[in-house]
Design an enzyme around this catalytic site. Sequence first.
Site, PDB file in Angstrom:
ATOM      1  N   ARG A   1      53.549  35.779  39.652  1.00  0.00           N
ATOM      2  CA  ARG A   1      52.905  37.090  39.794  1.00  0.00           C
ATOM      3  C   ARG A   1      53.865  38.021  40.522  1.00  0.00           C
ATOM      4  O   ARG A   1      54.939  37.605  40.931  1.00  0.00           O
ATOM      5  CB  ARG A   1      51.625  36.949  40.613  1.00  0.00           C
ATOM      6  CG  ARG A   1      51.865  36.244  41.951  1.00  0.00           C
ATOM      7  CD  ARG A   1      50.671  36.250  42.860  1.00  0.00           C
ATOM      8  NE  ARG A   1      50.826  35.342  43.984  1.00  0.00           N
ATOM      9  CZ  ARG A   1      51.536  35.566  45.072  1.00  0.00           C
ATOM     10  NH1 ARG A   1      52.220  36.703  45.177  1.00  0.00           N
ATOM     11  NH2 ARG A   1      51.601  34.688  46.059  1.00  0.00           N
TER      12      ARG A   1
ATOM     13  N   ASN B   1      56.067  31.554  42.346  1.00  0.00           N
ATOM     14  CA  ASN B   1      54.889  32.418  42.377  1.00  0.00           C
ATOM     15  C   ASN B   1      54.855  33.215  41.079  1.00  0.00           C
ATOM     16  O   ASN B   1      55.722  34.060  40.838  1.00  0.00           O
ATOM     17  CB  ASN B   1      54.926  33.354  43.582  1.00  0.00           C
ATOM     18  CG  ASN B   1      54.713  32.596  44.875  1.00  0.00           C
ATOM     19  OD1 ASN B   1      53.657  32.005  45.089  1.00  0.00           O
ATOM     20  ND2 ASN B   1      55.724  32.588  45.729  1.00  0.00           N
TER      21      ASN B   1
END
Length: 457
Positions: free
Chosen positions: A295, A293
């Site tokens: 982020r 991911n």
Amino acid sequence: MAEIRRLLISNRGEIAVRIIRACFDEGIESVLACSAADTDSLAARLADRVVVIGPAAAGESYLSVERVVAAALYAECDALHPGYGFLSERPELVDACQESKITYVGPPADIMRRAGSKLGAREVAEQAGIPTGKGTPGLSSAAEARRAAEELDSFPLLLKASAGGGGRGMTIVRSLDEVEAAYGRSSTEAERAFGDGTVYFEPYVEKARHVEVQILADTQGNVCHLGERDCSTQRRYQKIIEEAPAVGLPSSLIEQIRTAAVDLARALEYVGAGTVEFLVDASTHRFIFLEVNARVQVEHPITEEITGVDIVREQLRIARGQALSFTQEDIRLSGHAIECRLNAENARAGFLPTPGTILHWTVPQGTGVRIDTYAHDGAVVAPWYDSLVAKVIVHASDRDAAVALMRRTLSRIEVDGISTTADIHAAILAHPDFAREPVTTRWVEEEFLPTWSPAAV
């Protein structure tokens, strides 16, 4: 070194409030890009400036690259932070920021494309010697999916969308007869959710632990992990309760997982905050790589609590071109932290969303208790967005103490005007299975919910 004097926050809710807090700490002016529905939100009240980017519909506001970048230019912002969700993993936004000479707080577009594709990231992981399980490349038809399943011959399997997450496009396949129908469902859902119907097979582990590692990497080649989180308490592939660190697993296994996360980040030449996710077979303690991911994660506060590292402020340092404020040797994990995602949902009615106005909001304060939220008396939980209202976080000396503190905290939360998931969180925390050790990913749906009596909570 990039100077950041004014930052556009292209998000809403509790994460917007969280980023505004980091801006205040860093002496950065915060500008909130919000929809017309959020002009009186807590984030709008706290930000130094607000720019309305469109109507309530996310597609005409928070999901519009053009409107978000135009707002940054209009407000003369040096940088942009996307938070999580919405455009946070869209390389098109990174490209647009670069073209407009706006510093993007996150990975460069090319890295995001490599990391964001589950298939691409898995290929990099395989090249780095990280276990990925016996899976397939992207599948473009039901017939191809059937042939791939025949070759694998190792049911059960999991069909997953290459381009997205959050459980969308995921289907368990237990026999060859189920393949074609499952492919149709998964591919259609993936196309609708992410604009890309590509799906692939990976092994499905019946009794699995979902373990993820928080990483931070700067532009000077420093890559560090901040320990791991256990996110196994899930419903329909959506996380409900997260813990840090992971307990009940051999220390040698945990070290392998942490090392694998750092190795993958280096192989990707990663920059920024990111999470590397793994699946651990609870019976054999073998692990496989799942995804990256690119982020900040919803559950980042529990890592902050056990490490003392402010992850959002580190994101800002990295965006400026500065080195991380710590080394790997500086990281010491302290105690145990738990996060409950308090959603505006009615668990007694099948987890239906309960948008509306919060008439009364009182949350406890005390040592080891942290509430990340946008809620207050009079706050509106809008029907157009995610139902997350608050993240209830506790930090204590060990897991037993953290569970006890969380149960006490949940019992003191007072909310009128909407229903929340506090009751089901309390029931899960009180269950003897959960008390013994973190549960597996299917426990909530297969063991807890079938026997849960909401009236008894």
